[in-house]
Design a protein around this motif. Structure first.
Motif, PDB file in Angstrom:
ATOM      1  N   PRO A 179       0.838  -1.203   0.000  1.00 49.22           N
ATOM      2  CA  PRO A 179       0.000   0.000   0.000  1.00 49.22           C
ATOM      3  C   PRO A 179       0.876   1.257   0.000  1.00 49.22           C
ATOM      4  N   ASN A 180       0.565   2.199  -0.896  1.00 48.23           N
ATOM      5  CA  ASN A 180       1.411   3.379  -1.016  1.00 48.23           C
ATOM      6  C   ASN A 180       0.622   4.554  -1.559  1.00 48.23           C
ATOM      7  N   SER A 181       1.257   5.704  -1.562  1.00 44.45           N
ATOM      8  CA  SER A 181       0.607   6.946  -1.978  1.00 44.45           C
ATOM      9  C   SER A 181       0.344   7.024  -3.467  1.00 44.45           C
ATOM     10  N   GLY A 182       1.072   6.225  -4.254  1.00 42.55           N
ATOM     11  CA  GLY A 182       1.121   6.473  -5.684  1.00 42.55           C
ATOM     12  C   GLY A 182       2.016   7.673  -5.945  1.00 42.55           C
ATOM     13  N   PRO A 183       2.274   8.001  -7.215  1.00 47.75           N
ATOM     14  CA  PRO A 183       3.184   9.093  -7.540  1.00 47.75           C
ATOM     15  C   PRO A 183       2.740  10.434  -6.949  1.00 47.75           C
ATOM     16  N   VAL A 184       3.686  11.133  -6.347  1.00 49.60           N
ATOM     17  CA  VAL A 184       3.469  12.471  -5.776  1.00 49.60           C
ATOM     18  C   VAL A 184       4.586  13.378  -6.285  1.00 49.60           C
ATOM     19  N   ASP A 185       4.222  14.492  -6.916  1.00 52.05           N
ATOM     20  CA  ASP A 185       5.208  15.432  -7.436  1.00 52.05           C
ATOM     21  C   ASP A 185       5.383  16.571  -6.439  1.00 52.05           C
ATOM     22  N   ARG A 186       6.549  16.636  -5.775  1.00 49.54           N
ATOM     23  CA  ARG A 186       6.848  17.700  -4.819  1.00 49.54           C
ATOM     24  C   ARG A 186       7.576  18.877  -5.474  1.00 49.54           C
ATOM     25  N   PHE A 187       7.659  18.902  -6.779  1.00 47.57           N
ATOM     26  CA  PHE A 187       8.268  19.948  -7.593  1.00 47.57           C
ATOM     27  C   PHE A 187       9.788  19.872  -7.569  1.00 47.57           C
ATOM     28  N   TRP A 188      10.413  19.845  -6.383  1.00 45.83           N
ATOM     29  CA  TRP A 188      11.875  19.762  -6.297  1.00 45.83           C
ATOM     30  C   TRP A 188      12.357  18.310  -6.375  1.00 45.83           C
ATOM     31  N   PHE A 189      11.439  17.381  -6.180  1.00 43.49           N
ATOM     32  CA  PHE A 189      11.694  15.947  -6.342  1.00 43.49           C
ATOM     33  C   PHE A 189      10.349  15.254  -6.443  1.00 43.49           C
ATOM     34  N   LYS A 190      10.371  14.025  -6.907  1.00 46.86           N
ATOM     35  CA  LYS A 190       9.155  13.214  -6.966  1.00 46.86           C
ATOM     36  C   LYS A 190       9.219  12.160  -5.863  1.00 46.86           C
ATOM     37  N   SER A 191       8.062  11.800  -5.323  1.00 41.17           N
ATOM     38  CA  SER A 191       8.020  10.961  -4.129  1.00 41.17           C
ATOM     39  C   SER A 191       7.044   9.803  -4.263  1.00 41.17           C
ATOM     40  N   LEU A 192       7.306   8.787  -3.465  1.00 38.88           N
ATOM     41  CA  LEU A 192       6.390   7.669  -3.220  1.00 38.88           C
ATOM     42  C   LEU A 192       6.433   7.403  -1.715  1.00 38.88           C
ATOM     43  N   TYR A 193       5.270   7.291  -1.083  1.00 39.86           N
ATOM     44  CA  TYR A 193       5.210   7.103   0.368  1.00 39.86           C
ATOM     45  C   TYR A 193       4.563   5.759   0.703  1.00 39.86           C
ATOM     46  N   PHE A 194       5.102   5.105   1.729  1.00 43.53           N
ATOM     47  CA  PHE A 194       4.508   3.864   2.227  1.00 43.53           C
ATOM     48  C   PHE A 194       5.018   3.635   3.642  1.00 43.53           C
ATOM     49  N   ARG A 195       4.336   2.785   4.378  1.00 40.39           N
ATOM     50  CA  ARG A 195       4.756   2.461   5.738  1.00 40.39           C
ATOM     51  C   ARG A 195       5.362   1.061   5.780  1.00 40.39           C
ATOM     52  N   GLU A 196       6.462   0.940   6.500  1.00 38.32           N
ATOM     53  CA  GLU A 196       7.012  -0.396   6.720  1.00 38.32           C
ATOM     54  C   GLU A 196       6.118  -1.101   7.751  1.00 38.32           C
ATOM     55  N   PRO A 197       6.256  -2.426   7.941  1.00 39.14           N
ATOM     56  CA  PRO A 197       5.281  -3.178   8.727  1.00 39.14           C
ATOM     57  C   PRO A 197       5.086  -2.727  10.163  1.00 39.14           C
ATOM     58  N   ASN A 198       6.063  -2.033  10.763  1.00 38.47           N
ATOM     59  CA  ASN A 198       5.897  -1.530  12.122  1.00 38.47           C
ATOM     60  C   ASN A 198       5.424  -0.078  12.159  1.00 38.47           C
ATOM     61  N   GLY A 199       5.018   0.440  11.004  1.00 37.50           N
ATOM     62  CA  GLY A 199       4.348   1.730  10.969  1.00 37.50           C
ATOM     63  C   GLY A 199       5.205   2.937  10.693  1.00 37.50           C
ATOM     64  N   VAL A 200       6.529   2.786  10.554  1.00 37.15           N
ATOM     65  CA  VAL A 200       7.385   3.938  10.267  1.00 37.15           C
ATOM     66  C   VAL A 200       7.154   4.366   8.817  1.00 37.15           C
ATOM     67  N   LEU A 201       6.936   5.675   8.618  1.00 43.30           N
ATOM     68  CA  LEU A 201       6.644   6.193   7.285  1.00 43.30           C
ATOM     69  C   LEU A 201       7.934   6.353   6.483  1.00 43.30           C
ATOM     70  N   PHE A 202       7.974   5.688   5.329  1.00 40.31           N
ATOM     71  CA  PHE A 202       9.097   5.763   4.408  1.00 40.31           C
ATOM     72  C   PHE A 202       8.686   6.564   3.172  1.00 40.31           C
ATOM     73  N   GLU A 203       9.668   7.179   2.552  1.00 39.83           N
ATOM     74  CA  GLU A 203       9.478   7.884   1.285  1.00 39.83           C
ATOM     75  C   GLU A 203      10.614   7.505   0.354  1.00 39.83           C
TER      76      GLU A 203
END
Length: 306
Positions: A241-265
């Motif tokens: 499960p993830n955010s799908g593509p996100v354009d932050r203008f200065w970089f492009k991002s993808l967000y998801f949580r690892e199994p213990n809940g820490v948010l990764f990008e």
């Protein structure tokens, strides 16, 4: 598809002016982008980095009116900064003492000399002796060029159970376990030195952390711009499960949580902070991505002075 180490780490402050003073005046980092949280434009998003605003060097902050963090597991617990070597660590130990900044003694951790300390809001930080990679000093820093912070790494997170986190780190993110120390497991990415090391501490006795001032919001890993779509496909194909593509203008991002809940990008190494400002003017004015530019007057009116 190897990660290039860390891209940035985003934390929480409840005191933007104090935060700005500490990271630019005490730590000597450069404010390379003064902008707002794109999902909450009432809050600053401040990016501090090396003199060139290089990926892998920046710690960033959301400014929210919140109380202090409740420390615990399911969280990032310490952010490392690389400095040139033992001589620099000794210099920093004297500087921290002179500035009245809480710190520990220099000690070896994961084979590197390390100096743990905290910012005024309790953000847990470390200076690590590691001269790998290029250095881009800031010519207006109060810290001499030879002792300036060179970038991020290692970063430490805490989990109550390693099993599922280990699967995600090794099978999805292609990290390699390289050993452990004092209950902390070391994972290596495709970058030399500490910028390519994630440390995972296992402690099932701690309560879950509660975010607040002094906490970490998420940690971002550096990927080549050309690999962005491939990483998006990889997350989909592995049913993460993830955010799908996100354009932050200065970089492009993808967000998801690892199994213990820490948010990764996952964040791309381009186009970079000089996309909308000259390199010599980075961070000097409020910078907004194009989709927020039409709301500039309203946004500026709601922000405090730094």
């Amino acid at each position: 598809m190897n990660l290039k180490g860390f891209h940035h780490l985003t934390a929480v402050t409840a005191d933007a002016p104090g935060n700005h003073h500490f990271y630019t005046k005490n730590l000597g980092l450069r404010l390379v982008k003064k902008t707002v949280n794109q999902d909450d434009t009432s809050a600053y998003h401040l990016f501090y980095a090396d003199g060139a605003g290089s990926p892998g060097t920046d710690i960033t902050f959301f400014d929210w009116p919140v109380g202090r963090e409740r420390r615990g597991t399911h969280s990032v617990t310490r952010t490392g900064f690389r400095v040139a070597g033992e001589e620099s660590l000794n210099w920093w130990q004297k500087r921290l003492a002179a500035e009245g900044i809480a710190h520990e003694k220099i000690a070896e951790q994961a084979g590197r000399l390390t100096l743990n300390f905290e910012d005024p809001e309790g953000q847990r930080l470390a200076l690590v002796a590691d001269s790998e990679g290029e250095a881009h000093p800031w010519d207006q820093s109060p810290v001499p060029a030879e002792h300036q912070i060179r970038g991020l790494g290692p970063i430490t997170m805490s989990v109550p159970d390693l099993r599922h986190t280990d699967v995600l780190l090794t099978k999805l993110m292609n990290m390699v376990p390289t050993g452990s120390f004092a209950g902390t497991h070391v994972y290596k990415m495709g970058a030399p030195g500490a910028v390519g090391e994630l440390h995972v501490t296992v402690d099932p006795t701690l309560p879950p952390a509660q975010q607040g001032a002094g906490s970490v919001h998420h940690v971002a890993f550096n990927i080549p711009y050309a690999d962005y779509e491939a990483w998006a496909d990889r997350l989909r194909s592995m049913k993460v499960p993830n955010s799908g593509p996100v354009d932050r203008f200065w970089f492009k991002s993808l967000y998801f949580r690892e199994p213990n809940g820490v948010l990764f990008e996952l964040a791309t190494d381009a186009p970079g902070f000089a996309t909308d400002e000259p390199m010599d003017k980075l961070g000097t004015t409020l910078s907004l991505p194009p989709f927020l530019e039409g709301r500039r007057a309203q946004i500026e009116a709601g922000l405090k002075k730094l």
